[in-house]
Design a protein around this motif. Structure first.
Motif, PDB file in Angstrom:
ATOM      1  N   ALA A  84      -6.448  -0.626 -26.698  1.00  0.00           N
ATOM      2  CA  ALA A  84      -7.652   0.174 -26.465  1.00  0.00           C
ATOM      3  C   ALA A  84      -8.046   0.104 -24.993  1.00  0.00           C
ATOM      4  O   ALA A  84      -8.445   1.123 -24.397  1.00  0.00           O
ATOM      5  CB  ALA A  84      -8.790  -0.325 -27.351  1.00  0.00           C
ATOM      6  N   PRO A 105     -10.153  -0.069 -31.805  1.00  0.00           N
ATOM      7  CA  PRO A 105     -10.903  -0.439 -30.596  1.00  0.00           C
ATOM      8  C   PRO A 105     -10.817  -1.919 -30.231  1.00  0.00           C
ATOM      9  O   PRO A 105     -11.129  -2.286 -29.090  1.00  0.00           O
ATOM     10  CB  PRO A 105     -12.334  -0.047 -30.962  1.00  0.00           C
ATOM     11  CG  PRO A 105     -12.381  -0.140 -32.452  1.00  0.00           C
ATOM     12  CD  PRO A 105     -11.045   0.319 -32.918  1.00  0.00           C
ATOM     13  N   LEU A 149      -8.610   4.549 -29.279  1.00  0.00           N
ATOM     14  CA  LEU A 149      -9.992   4.098 -29.090  1.00  0.00           C
ATOM     15  C   LEU A 149     -10.807   4.244 -30.371  1.00  0.00           C
ATOM     16  O   LEU A 149     -11.672   3.400 -30.682  1.00  0.00           O
ATOM     17  CB  LEU A 149     -10.652   4.900 -27.965  1.00  0.00           C
ATOM     18  CG  LEU A 149     -10.095   4.671 -26.555  1.00  0.00           C
ATOM     19  CD1 LEU A 149     -10.764   5.613 -25.581  1.00  0.00           C
ATOM     20  CD2 LEU A 149     -10.280   3.217 -26.135  1.00  0.00           C
ATOM     21  N   LYS A 178      -8.153   3.287 -22.308  1.00  0.00           N
ATOM     22  CA  LYS A 178      -9.269   3.654 -21.441  1.00  0.00           C
ATOM     23  C   LYS A 178      -8.782   3.894 -20.012  1.00  0.00           C
ATOM     24  O   LYS A 178      -9.181   4.874 -19.351  1.00  0.00           O
ATOM     25  CB  LYS A 178     -10.319   2.548 -21.446  1.00  0.00           C
ATOM     26  CG  LYS A 178     -11.104   2.433 -22.740  1.00  0.00           C
ATOM     27  CD  LYS A 178     -12.095   1.275 -22.659  1.00  0.00           C
ATOM     28  CE  LYS A 178     -12.856   1.113 -23.977  1.00  0.00           C
ATOM     29  NZ  LYS A 178     -13.790  -0.047 -23.904  1.00  0.00           N
TER      30      LYS A 178
END
Length: 371
Positions: free
Chosen positions: A357, A352, A348, A361
Motif C-alpha cells: 500500500a 491498506p 489501497l 501511494k
C-alpha cells in the motif's frame, strides 16, 4: 629358460606356479631392451588398457568407482599363456574391459616386447602382452602387489581377482584349486562373471563423467572462494547427479551438509519473523533462503514454511497485494498509466495494511506528476 639379473626378491621367496612348474621372483630380471637401429614400429596387438602400478589402480577405483580386475600369470606354462591369447585378445572381453581397472601381474618377461609409437611420436619399448605398460611394471606388480591376494607364498596361476578400491576381494575367477594348480578360465566365462559383477555393483564413471565432476568441483571451489554459496551449491548438486557414489560425490555430500548446518540460523530468523507477525518480511526471507540454498534440507524446510504461511489470511492478503503491484508495474512499463493506476488504487482499497500500500501511494504520486 635362462634367467639372469635378478630383481631383489621378497622375503620369504614368493613363487608363482602352475602344477609342478615353478618360477621364483629370485629369477626375475628387469625389462631392459635396446632399440635396434632402423627397426620398424610394430602395430601393437589388441589388448586391454592396463595400469602401471597399484597406486594408479587405487586412484582410478576410488575416483571413478570401478572394480579392479587383477590377472596373475607366468610365461612358462601354456595354460597361463592362454589367458593372454584367449582372454586378453577376446573381442567381448575387450568391450567390457574399460568398465574395470585392469591390473596385469606376471613375474616373467619371456613373452617379449614390442616397439610402438609413444605419445610424443617417438618409438617406445613396451610389453607385448599389454603395450601401454612396460614389462618391468607387471613384474613389480607380481612381486609387490599380487602376492597379497594368495593364501600362501605358493601362488598358483593362472587366476583372476576382482577387488574394490580397498583391495577387498569381490570375486576370484579360477579353474582349479590352490593345492593342484589351475587351467585357464575361458574368455566366455570370464566375461559372464564380469557382467554379473557390473549388475551387482554398478558401473563406474566414464572419463567424460569424471571430467565433468572434476570441473564442477573446480567451479564449486571458485564460487566458495568468492562467497557465492548459491553457485557453489548448484555445482555441488551437479556432482550429486553422478551415477556412482565415488569419492567426489561423498565429499560433495559432506560439503552440502556443512552448508545446511550453517544455514540453520536463517530458519531460526524466519521463525522469529513469523512469531512476530511480520508476514511480508517472513515471505521475503523464506524466498531468499530457497533461492540461496538450492537442493538443501534448509531450502526444503523453507518451502514447507512457505506453504504454511500461504494458508494464513494475513499472508494471503500480502500475496494478493504483491500480485496487484507487479501487474501495475507491467502496465506502467508498457506505457499504460491508466491501467497501472487502477491496480494501485485497488491495493489501497483492499490491502491498506500491507507494505505494498505504501509502494502504491508512491507510484500513484509519480503517475499524477506524469512519471
Amino acid at each position: 629358460m635362462k634367467r639372469t639379473n635378478r630383481v631383489v626378491p621378497p622375503t620369504p621367496p614368493f613363487r608363482m606356479t602352475r602344477g609342478a612348474k615353478t618360477a621364483t621372483l629370485d629369477s626375475m630380471r628387469p625389462a631392459v631392451l635396446s632399440l635396434l637401429a632402423g627397426a620398424a614400429l610394430a602395430a601393437p596387438p589388441k589388448a586391454p588398457e592396463c595400469v602401471r602400478n597399484a597406486e594408479e589402480a587405487h586412484e582410478i577405483a576410488r575416483t571413478r568407482g570401478k572394480l579392479i580386475f587383477l590377472t596373475v600369470i607366468v610365461d612358462h606354462d601354456a595354460e597361463n599363456r592362454a589367458v593372454i591369447d584367449n582372454v586378453f585378445r577376446d573381442r567381448e572381453f575387450l568391450k567390457i574391459a574399460p568398465e574395470f581397472v585392469i591390473v596385469y601381474a606376471n613375474n616373467e618377461d619371456d613373452h617379449g616386447k614390442v616397439t610402438v609409437k609413444g605419445p610424443d611420436g617417438k618409438p617406445q619399448v613396451r610389453c607385448a602382452d599389454c603395450p601401454n605398460i612396460e614389462c618391468t611394471d607387471h613384474m613389480i606388480l607380481a612381486m609387490n602387489y599380487a602376492r597379497a591376494f594368495f593364501p600362501d607364498s605358493n601362488a598358483r596361476t593362472p587366476i583372476h581377482f576382482v577387488l574394490n578400491d580397498k583391495d577387498e576381494k569381490i570375486d576370484t575367477i579360477m579353474n582349479g584349486s590352490f593345492e593342484q594348480g589351475f587351467n585357464h578360465v575361458p574368455a566366455k566365462t570370464v566375461v559372464a562373471r564380469l557382467k554379473d559383477l557390473l549388475k551387482k555393483h554398478g558401473r563406474g564413471l566414464t572419463e567424460e563423467e569424471y571430467a565433468r565432476m572434476e570441473q564442477d568441483w573446480v567451479d564449486a571451489k571458485a564460487a566458495r572462494a568468492r562467497g557465492n554459496v548459491t553457485l557453489e551449491l548448484e555445482k555441488l548438486n551437479d556432482v550429486l547427479t553422478m551415477p556412482k557414489e565415488v569419492e567426489g560425490v561423498r565429499l560433495a555430500k559432506e560439503r552440502v551438509k556443512e552448508i545446511d548446518t550453517a544455514a540453520a540460523k536463517d530458519l531460526e530468523a524466519l521463525d522469529a519473523l513469523v512469531d512476530g507477525g511480520k508476514w511480508e518480511a517472513a515471505l521475503e526471507l523464506d524466498e531468499k533462503v530457497q533461492a540461496t540454498y538450492p537442493g538443501t534440507l534448509t531450502a526444503a524446510a523453507a518451502k514447507e514454511k512457505e506453504r504454511e504461511l500461504e494458508r494464513r489470511k494475513e499472508v494471503k492478503n500480502v500475496l494478493k497485494a504483491r500480485t496487484l503491484y507487479e501487474s501495475a508495474m507491467k502496465f506502467k512499463e508498457k506505457g499504460k498509466p491508466d491501467l497501472a493506476g487502477k491496480k494501485l488504487e485497488e491495493i489501497l482499497r483492499r490491502y491498506p495494511d500491507t507494505r505494498y500500500a505504501e509502494l502504491a501511494k508512491t507510484e500513484l504520486a509519480a503517475l499524477a506528476e506524469g512519471g
